[in-house]
Each structure stands twice: as structure tokens, then as C-alpha cells.
Design an enzyme around this catalytic site. Structure first.
Site, mmCIF file in Angstrom:
data_model
loop_
_atom_site.group_PDB
_atom_site.id
_atom_site.type_symbol
_atom_site.label_atom_id
_atom_site.label_comp_id
_atom_site.label_asym_id
_atom_site.label_seq_id
_atom_site.Cartn_x
_atom_site.Cartn_y
_atom_site.Cartn_z
ATOM 1 N N GLY A 220 37.208 32.797 42.893
ATOM 2 C CA GLY A 220 37.449 33.034 44.319
ATOM 3 C C GLY A 220 36.194 33.504 45.012
ATOM 4 O O GLY A 220 35.080 33.347 44.489
ATOM 5 N N ARG B 297 39.952 46.961 52.543
ATOM 6 C CA ARG B 297 38.786 47.595 51.927
ATOM 7 C C ARG B 297 37.998 46.606 51.068
ATOM 8 O O ARG B 297 38.538 45.945 50.210
ATOM 9 C CB ARG B 297 39.226 48.810 51.104
ATOM 10 N N LYS C 81 40.730 54.267 32.252
ATOM 11 C CA LYS C 81 40.971 53.720 33.596
ATOM 12 C C LYS C 81 39.745 52.959 34.118
ATOM 13 O O LYS C 81 39.841 51.832 34.598
ATOM 14 C CB LYS C 81 41.348 54.865 34.542
ATOM 15 N N LEU D 8 48.407 50.436 38.826
ATOM 16 C CA LEU D 8 49.166 49.549 39.709
ATOM 17 C C LEU D 8 48.277 48.699 40.606
ATOM 18 O O LEU D 8 47.202 49.131 41.025
ATOM 19 C CB LEU D 8 50.188 50.333 40.528
ATOM 20 N N GLY E 276 37.502 42.329 45.815
ATOM 21 C CA GLY E 276 37.398 43.403 46.808
ATOM 22 C C GLY E 276 38.467 44.428 46.510
ATOM 23 O O GLY E 276 38.904 44.561 45.363
ATOM 24 N N CYS F 228 39.889 49.471 44.579
ATOM 25 C CA CYS F 228 39.575 49.970 43.229
ATOM 26 C C CYS F 228 38.342 49.360 42.594
ATOM 27 O O CYS F 228 37.413 50.082 42.234
ATOM 28 C CB CYS F 228 40.773 49.754 42.314
HETATM 29 C C1 UDX Z 1 43.259 46.638 40.721
HETATM 30 C C2 UDX Z 1 43.780 46.669 39.271
HETATM 31 O O1 UDX Z 1 44.368 45.383 38.945
HETATM 32 C C3 UDX Z 1 44.782 47.790 39.082
HETATM 33 O O2 UDX Z 1 45.182 47.856 37.712
HETATM 34 C C4 UDX Z 1 44.124 49.098 39.494
HETATM 35 O O3 UDX Z 1 45.033 50.170 39.375
HETATM 36 C C5 UDX Z 1 43.610 49.023 40.931
HETATM 37 O O4 UDX Z 1 42.729 47.912 41.046
HETATM 38 P P1 UDX Z 1 44.149 45.754 43.086
HETATM 39 O O5 UDX Z 1 42.823 46.175 43.618
HETATM 40 O O6 UDX Z 1 45.364 46.120 43.834
HETATM 41 O O7 UDX Z 1 44.350 46.321 41.582
HETATM 42 O O8 UDX Z 1 44.145 44.160 43.000
HETATM 43 P P2 UDX Z 1 43.973 43.019 41.905
HETATM 44 O O9 UDX Z 1 45.152 42.146 41.946
HETATM 45 O O10 UDX Z 1 43.572 43.557 40.604
HETATM 46 O O11 UDX Z 1 42.752 42.206 42.544
HETATM 47 C C6 UDX Z 1 41.476 42.788 42.753
HETATM 48 C C7 UDX Z 1 40.519 41.780 43.323
HETATM 49 O O12 UDX Z 1 40.180 40.786 42.365
HETATM 50 C C8 UDX Z 1 41.029 41.019 44.546
HETATM 51 O O13 UDX Z 1 39.972 40.883 45.468
HETATM 52 C C9 UDX Z 1 41.444 39.678 43.986
HETATM 53 O O14 UDX Z 1 41.410 38.661 44.946
HETATM 54 C C10 UDX Z 1 40.386 39.495 42.910
HETATM 55 N N1 UDX Z 1 40.819 38.592 41.831
HETATM 56 C C11 UDX Z 1 41.823 38.956 40.985
HETATM 57 C C12 UDX Z 1 40.181 37.370 41.654
HETATM 58 O O15 UDX Z 1 39.266 37.013 42.418
HETATM 59 N N2 UDX Z 1 40.577 36.569 40.635
HETATM 60 C C13 UDX Z 1 41.557 36.913 39.766
HETATM 61 O O16 UDX Z 1 41.837 36.128 38.840
HETATM 62 C C14 UDX Z 1 42.211 38.146 39.951
#
Ligand code: UDX
Length: 435
Positions: A256, A331, A207, A153, A260, A263
Site C-alpha cells: 500500500g 494520525r 509490545k 487491538l 500510518g 501506533c
Molecule cells: C496496530 C497493530 O495492528 C495493533 O496490534 C496495535 O495495538 C496498534 O497498532 P492499527 O494501527 O489500528 O493497529 O492498524 P493496523 O491494522 O495494524 O494497520 C496499521 C497500518 O499498516 C495502516 O496504515 C495500514 O493501512 C497498514 N497496513 C496494514 C498495510 O499497509 N498493509 C497490511 O498488510 C496491513
């Protein structure tokens, strides 16, 4: 089915509420009494859209319970989920499994009759074996199976990701456990969600491999953005151009300020540690970790350059602090690198985030937190967008222009169009796009 969920963090709380909503009876356990107290009053420990309503409804309909007493929850559970934190261990980046093992010790004492113990926490390969050994040692007589069931998620979209997942992964060699897991996820079977049964170690690795791959994808497009800036190309069009190739796919190709969150930074590091321990380094992930850290650091320089090379005594209105939109999670947020570096360079910061200011204030001082986007830019020398909250996508740009002392806008999420911003008379800098 009766489910006990150990840990009411992000994964535990969302999974617990969603399993209850599937019709199971779920008891969420946490050692933190004040957290349980607040949950009893329907006060969520995290900001997640839709979670409070889901919890409220399932508590009211008596399918979801909260307690500090593990005994009460575990004794008659068919499945006990371990959803405790696995933070990076200080110093070496390995996942800290002490909470997982402590939960296993506690569970061992309390299980009664055949019970599945399911790890939902992100745990390195082989953790399931350890958990099994801990329980077997304490309770040689117990009837149980240890299952890996990683959670994919995303914060901000967690309920949807749980209820309409791309896939469910279940790692176990116990047929009995497979049957119970099918039963638990039955509503998803009906939606034809692919459920992948694998060996436990494979599931644990899936994972980490998924998160590392996504981190690679983001870092790749971030490096392409740098190249676009150097050669005068447009990274959004590059993303679209490559993403339309079905083999590449168009998701996770938004350039971007660097990834961060709770995860990607932790899991990429843990994967590289595991790989190095087994003398099979994953060099591409080693590089991604390094490149992403450097990128977050370099972003303050980009802002300073856009402001003419000197920000000393200048005021910057910052929009967004959380690591991404729809969360209060700070985080490893890029803002934690960018804002202190700007302050260090002499800038005065006025910042606004719709949800993350309370968290941010615990981690950063020396800046002014304000009530809304317009207040942040009022009288400022520049507006800097760090997080892509929807409410920043449709700002009243005439009002922004009037409020700003200069015309400088730095958009690290590419939420505005360079052409439109130029037409409106802004000096607009974004990521990987000609201004
Ligand atoms: C992530 C995974 O997507 C999820 O499957 C896992 O269980 C936990 O880690 P999350 O950390 O909530 O989820 O956020 P996510 O939407 O994946 O974004 C992670 C980071 O990547 C953010 O800092 C976001 O800004 C960055 N990101 C994401 C980008 O810079 N560009 C993108 O195209 C997508």
C-alpha cells in the site's frame, strides 16, 4: 472485580467497555469533563464499530461508569489501569511518559488495600519500574503490584481484538497479581486464549517488538511491490506465494501507500530510540522508519506520473483520507503527505471519506470536502483511492466512468483488478501489479 481505567482514549475506552462486558465493574476516569459529559450521553469520542452499543448496554446494566473524579474510582478498585496517551516527544521520538507518571502520582494518593496498577499504555522498557518507584516513594506503606499488560487491538476491529485476542501478555513477578489478572481475563481462559506470563520488562518489550515486526513485514512487501513494478511481476501473487509458507504467514502482506496510524509510526520510532540509548541499535527498524516515510512522500509522484506528469489546474477526486478503513483516525495517514504534495503541484482536490473528514479538515485545508465518492469524481481528471473502505470496493464503475473527464484511476490499495479495469476502459494504475 472492580476496575478503574485511567484515560478514555482508544485503548482505555475499548478495554473499559470490554472488561465491563466480561462482568466486571469498571469506572473510566478522564480529566476532560466535556468528554465524560458526552460519554454520559453515549456520544463516543472516537469512531469504532460497535463501541457505542457496547458502552450503552454496560452503562444500562450498571457495570460501566464514567467520572472525572479519580478518587471515587480508585479507592475501592482491585485493579487500576493506566491507559493514558504516550505520544512521541517532540524533537527526539522518545515516548512522552509525562501522562503515565502523572497518573502514577495520582494513583499513589488514592489506593487503599492491595491494588494492582496495570499499564496498558504502550510504554518503553523500564517504565513499570519507574511507576513502582513513584508510588513507593509517595506511599511507602501501600500494598500494591505494578503489572504490564500491553494491548494489541487494531482500530476498526478493536472490540473483536479485545474479546478474541491471539494472546494476552502479563508482565509481573507478583503471584498475587498473576492470580488477579487470571481472574480479570477469566472469560478468555475459557476460550483457551494463550495467556503469557513474563517478567515486566519482557512484557513491555513484547509490545514494541510486535508492532515493529509488523511494520517490517509491511515495509518488506511495499519494497517488493516496487521491485514488481520494475520487473513486471505481481505483488499480490508474491504475497500469496510467500504467505502460504506457514513460517511467513499471509497476514500484513498487503502492499500500500505506507503504514500510518497511532501506533506503528510512534512505536517503531520509540523502539529505535530505546535501542540506540542502550547501544544496541535495531538497524532493520531504523531502515523501516526511513523507507516508510519516503514511501508516503513518493506516492504523490506516482499519482502525478499516472496523470501524464503534470497536474497543474487538474482536478483529482480522492476517495479515502483515514490511515485505514473503519476509523476516523488521521494520525500519520498517507493522505497527509499525498494531498498537500498534489495541491503544491497545482492540483485541485475533491475528497471524500465516510468518517474522517472532520478530523482531516483540522489538519488540511485548501481542498474541497464532498458528500460521497461520486461527487468526488464528478468532472475530475482522475480518481485516486487512498483508503480501502468497503464502500469503495463496489463502486458503480459505469457511473464513475461517465462522471470522470478522463479514464485515469490510481488505486493505492489494490482494491480493483487490473484486468477488469482495463476491460472497462480505465487507465488503471495500482501498487506492484502490471496494468
Ligand atoms: C496496530 C497493530 O495492528 C495493533 O496490534 C496495535 O495495538 C496498534 O497498532 P492499527 O494501527 O489500528 O493497529 O492498524 P493496523 O491494522 O495494524 O494497520 C496499521 C497500518 O499498516 C495502516 O496504515 C495500514 O493501512 C497498514 N497496513 C496494514 C498495510 O499497509 N498493509 C497490511 O498488510 C496491513
Amino acid at each position: 472485580m472492580r476496575v478503574a481505567m485511567i484515560g478514555t482514549g482508544y485503548v482505555g475506552l475499548v478495554s473499559g467497555a470490554c472488561f465491563a462486558d466480561f462482568g466486571h465493574v469498571v469506572t473510566c476516569v478522564d480529566k476532560d469533563a466535556s468528554k465524560i459529559d458526552r460519554l454520559h450521553k453515549n456520544i463516543m469520542p472516537i469512531y469504532e464499530p460497535g463501541l457505542d452499543a457496547l458502552v450503552e448496554q454496560n452503562v444500562r446494566e450498571e457495570r460501566l461508569f464514567f467520572t472525572t473524579d479519580a478518587k471515587e474510582a480508585i479507592a475501592d478498585a482491585d485493579a487500576v489501569f493506566i491507559a493514558v496517551g504516550t505520544p512521541s516527544r517532540r524533537g527526539d521520538g522518545h515516548a512522552d511518559l509525562s501522562y503515565v507518571y502523572a497518573a502514577a502520582e495520582e494513583i499513589a494518593e488514592l489506593i487503599d488495600g492491595f491494588t494492582m496498577i496495570v499499564t496498558k499504555s504502550t510504554v518503553p522498557v523500564g517504565t513499570g519500574d519507574e511507576v513502582e518507584e513513584i508510588i513507593r516513594k509517595k506511599r511507602p506503606d501501600a500494598d500494591f503490584a505494578v503489572v504490564s499488560n500491553p494491548e494489541f487491538l487494531r482500530e476498526g476491529a478493536a472490540i473483536k481484538d479485545f474479546k478474541i485476542p491471539d494472546r494476552v501478555v502479563v508482565g509481573t513477578d507478583s503471584e498475587r497479581a498473576r492470580e488477579l489478572m487470571r481472574e480479570l481475563y477469566r472469560p478468555l481462559f475459557l476460550n483457551e486464549t494463550p495467556i503469557l506470563f513474563t517478567a515486566r520488562r519482557t512484557s513491555e518489550l513484547i509490545k514494541y517488538a510486535a508492532n515493529a515486526f509488523l511494520a517490517v513485514k509491511i515495509t518488506f512487501i511495499n519494497e517488493m511491490a516496487e521491485l514488481c513494478e520494475a520487473v513486471g511481476a505481481n505483488v499480490q501473487e508474491v504475497s500469496r506465494g510467500i504467505g502460504l509458507d506457514g513460517r511467513i504467514g499471509n497476514k500484513f502482506l498487503n502492499a500500500g501507500p505506507g503504514y500510518g496510524g497511532s501506533c506503528f509510526p510512534k512505536d517503531t520510532l520509540a523502539l529505535t530510540k530505546t535501542a540506540n540509548d542502550h547501544n544496541t541499535p535495531v538497524r532493520i527498524v531504523d531502515t523501516v522508519v526511513e523507507v516508510n516515510a519516503a514511501r508516503k512522500k513518493a506516492m504523490a509522484g506516482k499519482v502525478i506520473k499516472a496523470m501524464g506528469g503534470d497536474v497543474s489546474g487538474k482536478t483529482i477526486g480522492v476517495l479515502g483520507l483515514a490511515f485505514k478503513q473503519n476509523t476516523d483516525d488521521m494520525r500519520d495517514a498517507p493522505s497527509l503527505d499525498i494531498i498537500p504534495a498534489l495541491i503544491e503541484a497545482g492540483a485541485i482536490i475533491k475528497a471524500f471519506d465516510p468518517e474522517a473528514m472532520e478530523e482531516a479538515a483540522k489538519l488540511m485545508d485548501g481542498l474541497n470536502y464532498v458528500e460521497n465518492a461520486y461527487e468526488a469524481v464528478d468532472g475530475a481528471d482522475a480518481m485516486v483511492i487512498l483508503t480501502e473502505w468497503d464502500q469503495f470496493r463496489a463502486l458503480d464503475l459505469d457511473r464513475i466512468k461517465e462522471s470522470l473527464k478522463s479514464d485515469i484511476v490510481v488505486d493505492l490499495r489494490n482494491i480493483y483488478s487490473p484486468e477488469d479495469m482495463a476491460k472497462r476502459g480505465f487507465e488503471y494504475t495500482s501498487i506492484g501489479r502490471p496494468s
